[in-house]
Each structure stands twice: as structure tokens, then as C-alpha cells.
Design an enzyme around this catalytic site. Structure first.
Site, PDB file in Angstrom:
ATOM      1  N   CYS A   1       0.776  -1.261  -0.200  1.00 49.27           N
ATOM      2  CA  CYS A   1       0.011  -0.026   0.011  1.00 49.27           C
ATOM      3  C   CYS A   1       0.891   1.326  -0.062  1.00 49.27           C
ATOM      4  CB  CYS A   1      -1.036  -0.096   1.217  1.00 49.27           C
ATOM      5  SG  CYS A   1      -1.912  -1.571   1.482  1.00 49.27           S
TER       6      CYS A   1
ATOM      7  N   ARG B   1       2.220   1.287  -6.227  1.00 48.87           N
ATOM      8  CA  ARG B   1       2.449   0.212  -4.806  1.00 48.87           C
ATOM      9  C   ARG B   1       1.117  -0.448  -4.525  1.00 48.87           C
ATOM     10  NH1 ARG B   1       6.879   1.749  -1.668  1.00 48.87           N
ATOM     11  NH2 ARG B   1       5.885   0.688   0.024  1.00 48.87           N
TER      12      ARG B   1
ATOM     13  N   TRP C   1      -3.553  -2.029  -1.303  1.00 49.75           N
ATOM     14  CA  TRP C   1      -3.500  -3.506  -1.806  1.00 49.75           C
ATOM     15  C   TRP C   1      -3.952  -4.354  -0.921  1.00 49.75           C
ATOM     16  CZ3 TRP C   1      -0.582  -7.835  -0.938  1.00 49.75           C
ATOM     17  CH2 TRP C   1      -0.381  -8.748  -1.985  1.00 49.75           C
TER      18      TRP C   1
ATOM     19  N   ASN D   1       0.348   0.768   6.315  1.00 51.19           N
ATOM     20  CA  ASN D   1       0.911  -0.221   5.667  1.00 51.19           C
ATOM     21  C   ASN D   1       1.305  -1.188   6.673  1.00 51.19           C
ATOM     22  OD1 ASN D   1       0.669   1.333   3.520  1.00 51.19           O
ATOM     23  ND2 ASN D   1       2.714   1.779   3.164  1.00 51.19           N
ATOM     24  N   GLY D   2       1.333  -2.435   6.004  1.00 54.48           N
ATOM     25  CA  GLY D   2       2.023  -3.644   6.702  1.00 54.48           C
ATOM     26  C   GLY D   2       0.976  -4.488   7.060  1.00 54.48           C
TER      27      GLY D   2
ATOM     28  N   GLU E   1      12.724 -15.617 -16.352  1.00 55.46           N
ATOM     29  CA  GLU E   1      12.174 -14.293 -16.294  1.00 55.46           C
ATOM     30  C   GLU E   1      11.201 -13.895 -17.495  1.00 55.46           C
ATOM     31  OE1 GLU E   1      12.298 -12.145 -14.127  1.00 55.46           O
ATOM     32  OE2 GLU E   1      12.161 -10.056 -15.239  1.00 55.46           O
TER      33      GLU E   1
ATOM     34  N   LYS F   1       7.730 -12.521 -16.751  1.00 54.88           N
ATOM     35  CA  LYS F   1       6.902 -11.141 -17.414  1.00 54.88           C
ATOM     36  C   LYS F   1       5.757 -11.265 -18.173  1.00 54.88           C
ATOM     37  CE  LYS F   1       8.899  -8.867 -15.497  1.00 54.88           C
ATOM     38  NZ  LYS F   1       9.979  -8.901 -14.576  1.00 54.88           N
TER      39      LYS F   1
ATOM     40  N   GLU G   1       2.909 -11.896 -15.471  1.00 56.12           N
ATOM     41  CA  GLU G   1       2.459 -10.671 -14.601  1.00 56.12           C
ATOM     42  C   GLU G   1       1.632  -9.820 -15.611  1.00 56.12           C
ATOM     43  OE1 GLU G   1       6.573  -9.499 -13.529  1.00 56.12           O
ATOM     44  OE2 GLU G   1       5.773  -8.957 -11.739  1.00 56.12           O
TER      45      GLU G   1
ATOM     46  N   HIS H   1      11.349 -34.555 -21.278  1.00 51.51           N
ATOM     47  CA  HIS H   1      11.080 -35.422 -20.072  1.00 51.51           C
ATOM     48  C   HIS H   1       9.646 -35.116 -19.583  1.00 51.51           C
ATOM     49  CE1 HIS H   1      14.924 -37.020 -19.593  1.00 51.51           C
ATOM     50  NE2 HIS H   1      15.511 -35.617 -19.965  1.00 51.51           N
TER      51      HIS H   1
ATOM     52  N   LYS I   1       4.081  -3.448  -6.419  1.00 48.70           N
ATOM     53  CA  LYS I   1       5.538  -3.207  -6.652  1.00 48.70           C
ATOM     54  C   LYS I   1       6.418  -3.801  -5.412  1.00 48.70           C
ATOM     55  CE  LYS I   1       8.957  -1.904  -9.077  1.00 48.70           C
ATOM     56  NZ  LYS I   1       9.165  -2.562 -10.218  1.00 48.70           N
TER      57      LYS I   1
HETATM   58  C1  AGP Z   1       8.889  -8.442 -10.894  1.00 47.37           C
HETATM   59  O1  AGP Z   1       8.403  -8.093 -12.028  1.00 47.37           O
HETATM   60  C2  AGP Z   1       7.943  -8.668  -9.841  1.00 47.37           C
HETATM   61  N1  AGP Z   1       7.246  -7.577  -9.673  1.00 47.37           N
HETATM   62  C3  AGP Z   1       8.334  -9.410  -8.396  1.00 47.37           C
HETATM   63  O2  AGP Z   1       8.748 -10.629  -8.939  1.00 47.37           O
HETATM   64  C4  AGP Z   1       9.785  -8.861  -7.795  1.00 47.37           C
HETATM   65  O3  AGP Z   1      10.876  -9.112  -8.477  1.00 47.37           O
HETATM   66  C5  AGP Z   1       9.628  -9.489  -6.632  1.00 47.37           C
HETATM   67  O4  AGP Z   1       8.500  -9.047  -5.707  1.00 47.37           O
HETATM   68  C6  AGP Z   1      10.823  -8.938  -5.409  1.00 47.37           C
HETATM   69  O5  AGP Z   1      11.026  -7.709  -5.360  1.00 47.37           O
HETATM   70  P1  AGP Z   1      12.361  -6.927  -4.769  1.00 47.37           P
HETATM   71  O6  AGP Z   1      13.288  -7.083  -5.883  1.00 47.37           O
HETATM   72  O7  AGP Z   1      11.881  -5.515  -4.775  1.00 47.37           O
HETATM   73  O8  AGP Z   1      12.737  -7.778  -3.657  1.00 47.37           O
END
Ligand code: AGP
Length: 609
Positions: free
Chosen positions: A2, A27, A74, A99-100, A482, A486, A489, A505, A604
Site C-alpha cells: 500500500c 504500490r 493493496w 501499511n503492513g 524471467e 514477465k 505478470e 521429460h 511493486k
Molecule cells: C518482478 O517483475 C516482480 N514484480 C516481482 O517478482 C519482484 O521481483 C519481487 O517481488 C521481488 O521484489 P524486490 O526485488 O523488490 O525484492
């Protein structure tokens, strides 16, 4: 997760808060809200969805007031709804943004319910508002009430609190979730991220864990965890409000993909000598520590974990040192054996990822030689809690899908490997050639970005699919992972990555005309093996999208689409091959019409477990 912003000023704070929320929206973005104090009255407005929904409501019914707090959410406890959106109130006398997570909220909620408090939401945050109110009922003033209430909370959190009983102050608490104070002239601000405050100030105080701040227009008082007044240093940020603008680009993600040559150049800046990495790039005392290292343990999450996988291949392949990599959320909860003379490396863009932080804290009690953090945010918790730091200089990354943070992590990790190599017998000629290749990397990345238009065309092959398979080998397997992350996501297409040799396999059973197979195929000693893997796909009628620096060797046909990636030394090739996969995910998502910068259900910075 958040985002929090608060302001106390001589001018109306609503526009400052709304602009701050817009800048924090990356965020968390399922709902937003704002509360201000106008005279002796507390007013609140909330809305489900993006900050724009809230802004529209406020445009119809503006809120006056020189003191206010706001939040973009969030969801953790309770679904996204107006009732669950912050700020949460208690009897119109206390308003809280949070937050948290308050871990013991259920128990506190029970106690407060018995005392007659009514709960209007499913959140843990409402417990905070009522508990502060309860302390005020016992006769405490706002500051003491917040202090007394927070002593009862378990968990990691950051808070902003206001009350019409104290219309000239804003209370801020940091306990495990980031919070900064922005310093203005006769006005002060709080926020969970300096991005929110850049339009109003560049001067910041980073609160420490356990700090409680009483923020007034002209004065500021900070108490530490023991309740003693403390001075915290003031930092002047080099960032400007414009650094969070999209500029000419349609999305932050596209802007950040195109910023990679510059971000990599900045990450290399001041760290390369003529033919070696400069001494001491990890800070004072680092060379002595690196000389004692006999093994490396890497911990990270998500994209940062993928960077760690590439780094482990560099550390083992170039230096012959044992290197393990694990996702932090698993490591933190399992019994593990610490390797001899082992250096702990954490990787995080934000430096606030709860799992990575918890793993670091646990590991610090377990006999590692020391800890190094590779991070993009100075002053983040991870940076502050690690013995040594190697900053990436990617600049702020706003798109939720990490792009330039990843490539700069890779660059920083190769610098780290070379630093370590100075003490581990890495051949000086090989080190010098890697330094040369690193120096040339920004230009090579620029060339890789020229693939933007052809990849946009290629993305039409993916946009109507429901699944995709990514293949790579060696250091390009983490790049395939990766690429799949992407695509998942931001386009919501289900994607899996496999080391290409694993295809037969199991996953080969999935291959047919509806399963595009994306292949990272650099010209290296594994290319011939990889070509056999591609034949296995062709024979099943699969559609192949191949990224390679040796297009001739791959042989395009009606169902094999080959794109040429600039050729670079094999050790650095994973960095270059990242670019086309980022572009492919981006253009596919744009074609599908998803929310590229703020994909559903994600945030984020994952500051909760
Ligand atoms: C990346 O595209 C993601 N949004 C996510 O996997 C991110 O890399 C992960 O949450 C770790 O975040 P950080 O690098 O801020 O620790």
C-alpha cells in the site's frame, strides 16, 4: 504494497495528497482514500479502484483542510471495497492510514468489540484506530495514545494518524514498513516512498524502526523505540518530480525498458578500472571480507531470484566457488546447513521485500561470514541491515513488472563476481576481457532495443494464446524463467520456463499448434543441443519464436520465427537476451489491453509475507 502520504501545511492539502497518491499508485491500486481535518471536524472520502475514481469524487465535493492523510490500498485483510479502504476512523476522532500487517489484530478486535467498539470493515487497520481511541479515552493525548497503542501491536507496519482533538499535528510511526518525513518550509509531509513527495520537497528524513514522529507545520519531534528524543539525518534527494513521469512513452514499463542502456551505464559508473573492477566497490573493509569467502548463498524473490540464478552460474563457472540460490520465502522457514566460510548475498530492487528481509535477519544469526545486499533503493531496510552494499543505479522503477532493475542487478552481480574473483584466482586476462565487455554493454543494449518494432509484430502470434513455453539452457535458462514471469505478470497468459533439455521429460506433451514455444538460443557450445530440442517442437507442429545471435544456424520457416539479437560474449549474453523477452511480454500485454503498469493482484513492493 500500500502507499501512505500525509501533509500538514498552511495551504490546503487535498491537491498534495491526491498528487502523492497518483505517484504511489504503483504500490497498490484496488482502492484509495483521504481524510482531512477542517477546523474541529474530520472529513473522509474513499473510492474503490484507481486514484482517479477518488479524484473524481473529490472534484465533485472538494475537502478543505490543512492537515490530512491518504492511502492507496493493496488488499491483505478484507476484499477491495469502500468499507475496507483507508483511512479508517474511530468515532470521527481518530483517522489512520496503515501499511503492513497487525498480526494480533483478531485478539485486539475481540477485546475492543467487548469494550463496545463497532467494526465497519474486515481490515486489521480498524483495530489500530479503535485502540488509539481507547487510549485517548483513558486520558492520553494523541501522541501518547499512539505510543501506548503501538506497544500492543505485533507485526510490521507504518502508520499515519490524525485527530481533530489535535488539529495541528500528524503522528507517524515506522515499525518494519518504510516511512519518510519530507521537510518543507513551514510545512511537513510523510510518505511510504519519497516518490510521493518529490513535487513538494527534496529533503527527507528516513525514520528508523520503532521511531514515532510528531509532525507539525514548523516543528518536528522524533522519539526512538525507547521513547527518547532523537535526531535523524536529513537527506537531500537527487531525484526530481519528473523522474516519475512517463515522458513520451505509453507506459512506465516501456520507458523503463528503454532506459536500460543508461541505467546499466550508471551502475557501471565509477566501478571499472582499465582492465579490472576497482578496489573496494563494496565499501570499506569489503576486500578483507571477500578474501575469506569460500562459498556464497544468494537469497531473493521473484525477478531478483532470477538474477541470483544467473549470478550463481557466474560464481561457480568463473570462480569455481560453491554458490547456492534460494527463494527467500522458503529459506526463512527451513532448517539449512551453512556452507563453510559462506558469504550471504541478498538481492532486491526495493530493499523492503518482507521475505528477503526476514531471511537476511535469520541468516545473520547463523554464522555467515557477512552479508552483501544488491539493491536499488539507498536507505531501504535491506541496505541498512547488510554489512556491505552494492547499489544498482537503475533510478526509480514504477512499472510493477521489473525490467531495468533486473538488468542492473545482473550487471551489479557480475561486478560482484569480478570483485570476488580478485581474491579467488580469476585469470586476469579473462577478468580484463569481461571488463571490456561490460564497458561495451550499454551500446549493445541500445542495439537490442532496436528489436522493439519487429517484436511488436511478433507479439500478434502470442496475444490470442492461453499458454506459452519458454526454453533456455545454461545462463539463459534463468532468462527464460524471467521471460515467462514477465509474460504472466502483465498479459495474464500462463507461461512456464524449462531448461531446454528437460522438454522431452514431460512438457513436450503440451506442445501443439496452440502452444507457442519461445526459445533463447545464443550461439554457444549448447546451440547444437538446443537445435535438437527445437526439432522436437517442430515435429509436433509447435510455433517457435527464437531469439538468437546466430539466425543462420536456426533456419526460419513458416512456423519458426527467428529474431537476431546482437552478439556478445557468452558470459554477458543473458543480459542482452533479457531485452527481447521484456519487449515480447510488453507488446503482448498491450495487444491484450491489460493494465501494463499496474497488473491485477500485484504490487511493486511486497512488504507483507
Ligand atoms: C518482478 O517483475 C516482480 N514484480 C516481482 O517478482 C519482484 O521481483 C519481487 O517481488 C521481488 O521484489 P524486490 O526485488 O523488490 O525484492
Amino acid at each position: 504494497m500500500c502507499g501512505i502520504i500525509g501533509a500538514i501545511a498552511q495551504r490546503p492539502v487535498e491537491p498534495i495528497l491526491i498528487e502523492g497518491l497518483r505517484r504511489l499508485e504503483y504500490r497498490g491500486y484496488d482502492s484509495a482514500g483521504l481524510a482531512v481535518i477542517d477546523g474541529s471536524e474530520l472529513h473522509r472520502q474513499r473510492a474503490v479502484g484507481k486514484v482517479e475514481q477518488l479524484a473524481q469524487r473529490l472534484a465533485e465535493a472538494p475537502l478543505a483542510g490543512h492537515l490530512g492523510i491518504a492511502h492507496t490500498r493493496w488488499a491483505t485483510h478484507g476484499k477491495p471495497s469502500e468499507a475496507n479502504a483507508h483511512p479508517h476512523l474511530s468515532e470521527d476522532r481518530v483517522a489512520v492510514v496503515h501499511n503492513g500487517i497487525i498480526e494480533n489484530y483478531a485478539e485486539l478486535r475481540e477485546q475492543l468489540t467487548q469494550k463496545g467498539y463497532h467494526f465497519a470493515s474486515d481490515t486489521d487497520t480498524e483495530v489500530i484506530a479503535h485502540q488509539i481511541m481507547e487510549e485517548m479515552r483513558q486520558g492520553l493525548q494523541l501522541l501518547d495514545a499512539v505510543r501506548s497503542a503501538t506497544a500492543k501491536f505485533k507485526g510490521a507496519y507504518a502508520l499515519g494518524v490524525i485527530s481533530p482533538t489535535c488539529p495541528d499535528r500528524l503522528i507517524a510511526v515506522r515499525q518494519g514498513s518504510p516511512l519518510v518525513i519530507g521537510l518543507g518550509i513551514s510545512e511537513h509531509f510523510i510518505a511510504s516512498d519519497i516518490q510521493a513527495l518529490l513535487p513538494v520537497t527534496q529533503r527527507f528524513i528516513y525514520l528508523e524502526n520503532g521511531d514515532l514522529a510528531e509532525v507539525c507545520g514548523d516543528t518536528l519531534r522524533i522519539l526512538d523505540a525507547q521513547g527518547s528524543p532523537v535526531d535523524r539525518p536529513v537527506h537531500q534527494s537527487g531525484l526530481s518530480a519528473g523522474s516519475a513521469d512517463r515522458g513520451q512513452f505509453r507506459h512506465f514499463m516501456l520507458k523503463e525498458i528503454h532506459e536500460q542502456p543508461q541505467a546499466v551505464a550508471e551502475t557501471l559508473e565509477g566501478r571499472l578500472g582499465t582492465d579490472a573492477v576497482l578496489d573496494g566497490i563494496l565499501g570499506p573493509g569489503s576486500e578483507e571480507l571477500l578474501a575469506r569467502v569460500r562459498s556464497v548463498q544468494i537469497l531473493a524473490c521473484g525477478t531478483s531470484y532470477h538474477a541470483g540464478l544467473v549470478a550463481s552460474l557466474w560464481i561457480e563457472g568463473l570462480l569455481g566457488l560453491p554458490c547456492r540460490v534460494e527463494v527467500a520465502s522458503e529459506f526463512r522457514y527451513r532448517r539449512h546447513a551453512v556452507m563453510p566460510d559462506c558469504l550471504l548475498v541478498t538481492i532486491s530492487q526495493s530493499g523492503e521485500t518482507a521475505d528477503t528481509l526476514a531471511a537476511l535477519r535469520r541468516a545473520k544469526t547463523e554464522g555467515y561470514l557477512g552479508s552483501v545486499s544488491v539493491c536499488n533503493v539507498p536507505e531501504s531496510s535491506l541496505v541498512r541491515e547488510s554489512d556491505l552494499v552494492l547499489m544498482t543505479h537503475a533510478g526509480p522503477e514504477i512499472g510493477v513488472a521489473s525490467t531495468k532493475a533486473f538488468t542492473t542487478q545482473l550487471v551489479a552481480l557480475l561486478l560482484f563476481t569480478l570483485s570476488l574473483g580478485r581474491h579467488q584466482g580469476l585469470d586476469a586476462t579473462l577478468a580484463a576481457s569481461l571488463v571490456d565487455h561490460l564497458r561495451a554493454l550499454p551500446k549493445m543494449l541500445e542495439r537490442a532495443l532496436e528489436l522493439d518494432a519487429p517484436i511488436e509484430q511478433l507479439s500478434t502470434l502470442l496475444a490470442d494464446k492461453h499458454n506459452a513455453l519458454f526454453l533456455g539452457r545454461g545462463g539463459h535458462y534463468p532468462i527464460a524463467l524471467e521471460g515467462a514471469l514477465k509474460l504472466k505478470e502483465i498479459s495474464y497468459i500462463h507461461a512456464e520456463a524449462y531448461p531446454a533439455g528437460e522438454l522431452k521429460h514431460g512438457p513436450l506433451a503440451l506442445v501443439d499448434a496452440d502452444m507457442p514455444v519461445i526459445v533463447v538460443a545464443p550461439n554457444n557450445r549448447l546451440l547444437e543441443k538446443l537445435k535438437s530440442n527445437l526439432q522436437e517442437v517442430r515435429a509436433r507442429g509447435g510455433e517457435l519464436l527464437v531469439f538468437t545471435d546466430d539466425p543462420e544456424a536456426l533456419g526460419a520457416d513458416a512456423h519458426t520465427h527467428v529474431l537476431s539479437v546482437p552478439s556478445i560474449d557468452d558470459w554477458l549474453s543473458p543480459i542482452i537476451h533479457t531485452i527481447p523477452l521484456q519487449l515480447l511480454a510488453y507488446h503482448t500485454a498491450v495487444l491484450k489491453g491489460t493494465d501494463v503498469d499496474q497488473p491485477r493482484n500485484l504490487a511493486k513492493s511486497v512488504t507483507v509475507e
